[in-house]
Write a protein that holds these residues in place. Sequence first.
Motif, PDB file in Angstrom:
ATOM      1  N   VAL A 159       2.241 -17.828   1.914  1.00 40.00           N
ATOM      2  CA  VAL A 159       2.995 -17.100   2.915  1.00 40.00           C
ATOM      3  C   VAL A 159       4.231 -17.924   3.243  1.00 40.00           C
ATOM      4  CG1 VAL A 159       1.878 -18.159   4.938  1.00 40.00           C
ATOM      5  CG2 VAL A 159       2.715 -15.800   5.085  1.00 40.00           C
ATOM      6  N   ASP A 160       5.256 -17.273   3.782  1.00 34.56           N
ATOM      7  CA  ASP A 160       6.455 -17.987   4.205  1.00 34.56           C
ATOM      8  C   ASP A 160       6.076 -19.155   5.108  1.00 34.56           C
ATOM      9  OD1 ASP A 160       9.543 -17.968   4.734  1.00 34.56           O
ATOM     10  OD2 ASP A 160       8.601 -17.991   6.725  1.00 34.56           O
ATOM     11  N   GLU A 161       6.691 -20.308   4.894  1.00 31.88           N
ATOM     12  CA  GLU A 161       6.294 -21.526   5.604  1.00 31.88           C
ATOM     13  C   GLU A 161       6.455 -21.401   7.112  1.00 31.88           C
ATOM     14  OE1 GLU A 161       4.805 -25.532   5.689  1.00 31.88           O
ATOM     15  OE2 GLU A 161       4.677 -23.809   4.331  1.00 31.88           O
ATOM     16  N   ASP A 162       7.534 -20.810   7.565  1.00 33.17           N
ATOM     17  CA  ASP A 162       7.715 -20.645   9.014  1.00 33.17           C
ATOM     18  C   ASP A 162       6.632 -19.753   9.607  1.00 33.17           C
ATOM     19  OD1 ASP A 162       9.953 -22.259   8.997  1.00 33.17           O
ATOM     20  OD2 ASP A 162      11.382 -20.584   8.911  1.00 33.17           O
ATOM     21  N   GLU A 163       6.270 -18.692   8.876  1.00 37.37           N
ATOM     22  CA  GLU A 163       5.206 -17.807   9.342  1.00 37.37           C
ATOM     23  C   GLU A 163       3.864 -18.531   9.360  1.00 37.37           C
ATOM     24  OE1 GLU A 163       2.907 -14.406  10.424  1.00 37.37           O
ATOM     25  OE2 GLU A 163       4.991 -15.038  10.751  1.00 37.37           O
ATOM     26  N   ARG A 209       0.918 -13.588  -2.799  1.00 38.99           N
ATOM     27  CA  ARG A 209       2.094 -14.052  -2.075  1.00 38.99           C
ATOM     28  C   ARG A 209       2.429 -13.191  -0.876  1.00 38.99           C
ATOM     29  NH1 ARG A 209       5.347 -14.819  -7.439  1.00 38.99           N
ATOM     30  NH2 ARG A 209       5.165 -17.052  -7.810  1.00 38.99           N
ATOM     31  N   GLY A 210       3.127 -13.799   0.053  1.00 41.59           N
ATOM     32  CA  GLY A 210       3.687 -13.079   1.184  1.00 41.59           C
ATOM     33  C   GLY A 210       2.651 -12.767   2.242  1.00 41.59           C
ATOM     34  N   VAL A 211       3.048 -11.955   3.205  1.00 38.06           N
ATOM     35  CA  VAL A 211       2.144 -11.517   4.267  1.00 38.06           C
ATOM     36  C   VAL A 211       1.362 -10.339   3.739  1.00 38.06           C
ATOM     37  CG1 VAL A 211       1.982 -10.673   6.636  1.00 38.06           C
ATOM     38  CG2 VAL A 211       3.773 -12.304   6.001  1.00 38.06           C
ATOM     39  N   VAL A 212       0.051 -10.452   3.727  1.00 38.16           N
ATOM     40  CA  VAL A 212      -0.794  -9.458   3.066  1.00 38.16           C
ATOM     41  C   VAL A 212      -0.897  -8.193   3.903  1.00 38.16           C
ATOM     42  CG1 VAL A 212      -3.099  -9.038   2.143  1.00 38.16           C
ATOM     43  CG2 VAL A 212      -2.059 -11.292   1.936  1.00 38.16           C
ATOM     44  N   GLY A 213      -0.814  -7.026   3.271  1.00 37.13           N
ATOM     45  CA  GLY A 213      -0.960  -5.742   3.942  1.00 37.13           C
ATOM     46  C   GLY A 213      -2.403  -5.257   3.867  1.00 37.13           C
ATOM     47  N   TRP A 214      -2.925  -4.820   5.021  1.00 38.74           N
ATOM     48  CA  TRP A 214      -4.331  -4.421   5.083  1.00 38.74           C
ATOM     49  C   TRP A 214      -4.462  -2.913   5.205  1.00 38.74           C
ATOM     50  CZ3 TRP A 214      -5.874  -8.614   3.399  1.00 38.74           C
ATOM     51  CH2 TRP A 214      -5.438  -9.830   3.916  1.00 38.74           C
ATOM     52  N   PRO A 215      -5.647  -2.369   4.980  1.00 38.49           N
ATOM     53  CA  PRO A 215      -5.873  -0.934   5.172  1.00 38.49           C
ATOM     54  C   PRO A 215      -5.547  -0.529   6.605  1.00 38.49           C
ATOM     55  CG  PRO A 215      -7.719  -1.951   4.029  1.00 38.49           C
ATOM     56  CD  PRO A 215      -6.844  -3.059   4.500  1.00 38.49           C
ATOM     57  N   ARG A 216      -5.116   0.702   6.784  1.00 35.98           N
ATOM     58  CA  ARG A 216      -4.762   1.196   8.102  1.00 35.98           C
ATOM     59  C   ARG A 216      -5.950   1.096   9.053  1.00 35.98           C
ATOM     60  NH1 ARG A 216      -0.672   4.261   9.848  1.00 35.98           N
ATOM     61  NH2 ARG A 216      -0.025   4.628   7.684  1.00 35.98           N
ATOM     62  N   GLY A 217      -5.694   0.570  10.238  1.00 37.62           N
ATOM     63  CA  GLY A 217      -6.748   0.472  11.250  1.00 37.62           C
ATOM     64  C   GLY A 217      -7.590  -0.768  11.154  1.00 37.62           C
ATOM     65  N   ALA A 218      -7.352  -1.623  10.157  1.00 39.99           N
ATOM     66  CA  ALA A 218      -8.159  -2.836  10.020  1.00 39.99           C
ATOM     67  C   ALA A 218      -7.828  -3.811  11.130  1.00 39.99           C
ATOM     68  CB  ALA A 218      -7.914  -3.491   8.672  1.00 39.99           C
ATOM     69  N   GLY A 219      -8.847  -4.497  11.652  1.00 37.61           N
ATOM     70  CA  GLY A 219      -8.635  -5.459  12.727  1.00 37.61           C
ATOM     71  C   GLY A 219      -8.246  -6.814  12.183  1.00 37.61           C
ATOM     72  N   ARG A 229       3.170  -6.277   2.971  1.00 37.53           N
ATOM     73  CA  ARG A 229       2.790  -5.838   1.631  1.00 37.53           C
ATOM     74  C   ARG A 229       1.932  -6.897   0.964  1.00 37.53           C
ATOM     75  NH1 ARG A 229       8.214  -4.634  -1.382  1.00 37.53           N
ATOM     76  NH2 ARG A 229       6.808  -3.734  -2.901  1.00 37.53           N
ATOM     77  N   VAL A 230       1.274  -6.462  -0.087  1.00 39.14           N
ATOM     78  CA  VAL A 230       0.557  -7.404  -0.940  1.00 39.14           C
ATOM     79  C   VAL A 230       1.452  -7.772  -2.094  1.00 39.14           C
ATOM     80  CG1 VAL A 230      -1.355  -7.661  -2.560  1.00 39.14           C
ATOM     81  CG2 VAL A 230      -1.759  -6.603  -0.357  1.00 39.14           C
ATOM     82  N   GLY A 231       1.654  -9.067  -2.298  1.00 40.85           N
ATOM     83  CA  GLY A 231       2.380  -9.510  -3.479  1.00 40.85           C
ATOM     84  C   GLY A 231       1.525 -10.492  -4.237  1.00 40.85           C
ATOM     85  N   ALA A 232       1.311 -10.248  -5.521  1.00 37.64           N
ATOM     86  CA  ALA A 232       0.414 -11.124  -6.266  1.00 37.64           C
ATOM     87  C   ALA A 232       0.873 -11.252  -7.700  1.00 37.64           C
ATOM     88  CB  ALA A 232      -1.020 -10.561  -6.227  1.00 37.64           C
ATOM     89  N   ASP A 233       0.555 -12.401  -8.293  1.00 36.96           N
ATOM     90  CA  ASP A 233       0.838 -12.583  -9.709  1.00 36.96           C
ATOM     91  C   ASP A 233      -0.092 -13.649 -10.262  1.00 36.96           C
ATOM     92  OD1 ASP A 233       1.822 -15.013  -8.845  1.00 36.96           O
ATOM     93  OD2 ASP A 233       3.923 -14.496  -9.160  1.00 36.96           O
ATOM     94  N   ARG A 234      -0.028 -13.847 -11.540  1.00 36.69           N
ATOM     95  CA  ARG A 234      -0.781 -14.923 -12.171  1.00 36.69           C
ATOM     96  C   ARG A 234      -0.213 -16.259 -11.725  1.00 36.69           C
ATOM     97  NH1 ARG A 234      -5.742 -14.151 -14.571  1.00 36.69           N
ATOM     98  NH2 ARG A 234      -5.791 -12.086 -15.473  1.00 36.69           N
TER      99      ARG A 234
END
Length: 236
Positions: A159-163, A209-219, A229-234
């Motif tokens: 995730v972004d270092e400041d975050e 990578r990044g700030v992960v996006g969760w299903p709607r309504g997830a706590g 969003r979800v960002g991912a790679d090898r």
Amino acid sequence: MLTFDDLLARARSLVRDGRRALLGVAGGPGAGKTTLAEHLVRELNAGGEPWVAHVPMDGFHLADVELDRLGRRDRKGAPDTFDAAGYAALLRRLREEADGPDTVYAPGFERVLEQPLAGAIPVPRSARLVVTEGNYLLLDTGPWARVRPALDEVWFCEVDEDERVRRLVARHEEFGKAHREAVAWARGTDQRNADLVATTRERADLVVRGVVGWPRGAGHHRAGAGLGRVGADRAE
């Protein structure tokens, strides 16, 4: 770019021929490991008999009384403030006793007390996937080197270092630290640990990578967890 549904599918694919699989989620303090693990488990178990268990590494923190004896309490969270050998032994037991008659119990971690709690997490025979998360799953020194071979895959959260630091400060404040103390801990002890964890990134099977996006309504169960969003790679 992979979506959260892609991650769910990848996690499901680890279980083959009914055998138990172990998925690790690594990353620095505040990177979102616990939140990702919790949502994976919740979504995979939704709508049926639970078949996925969540076993965090944090249950293997040494108790404060032992850290005081060792003179390590001021850097709680560093690799040598955990029972790494005990954690590796539990992972091995979870695999070797997957089809045994008995429930395997794992320790948990009480955030308010900041102490491990023995026998807090039951892993029944029906659990075919175990998701475990923690900072040092990819560390290759000392007893930590026994952890990675026990896992089918390890994903690395970024995730972004400041975050990341913002989340840590918020978490420390939530559990009782004054703002100045929370910032000092996040910029000091936590940062040293994060720098070490970053050196293990290349050993991961997947980088999320990044700030992960969760299903709607997830706590959310960790202070400062954000949406995105979800960002991912090898791993590169």
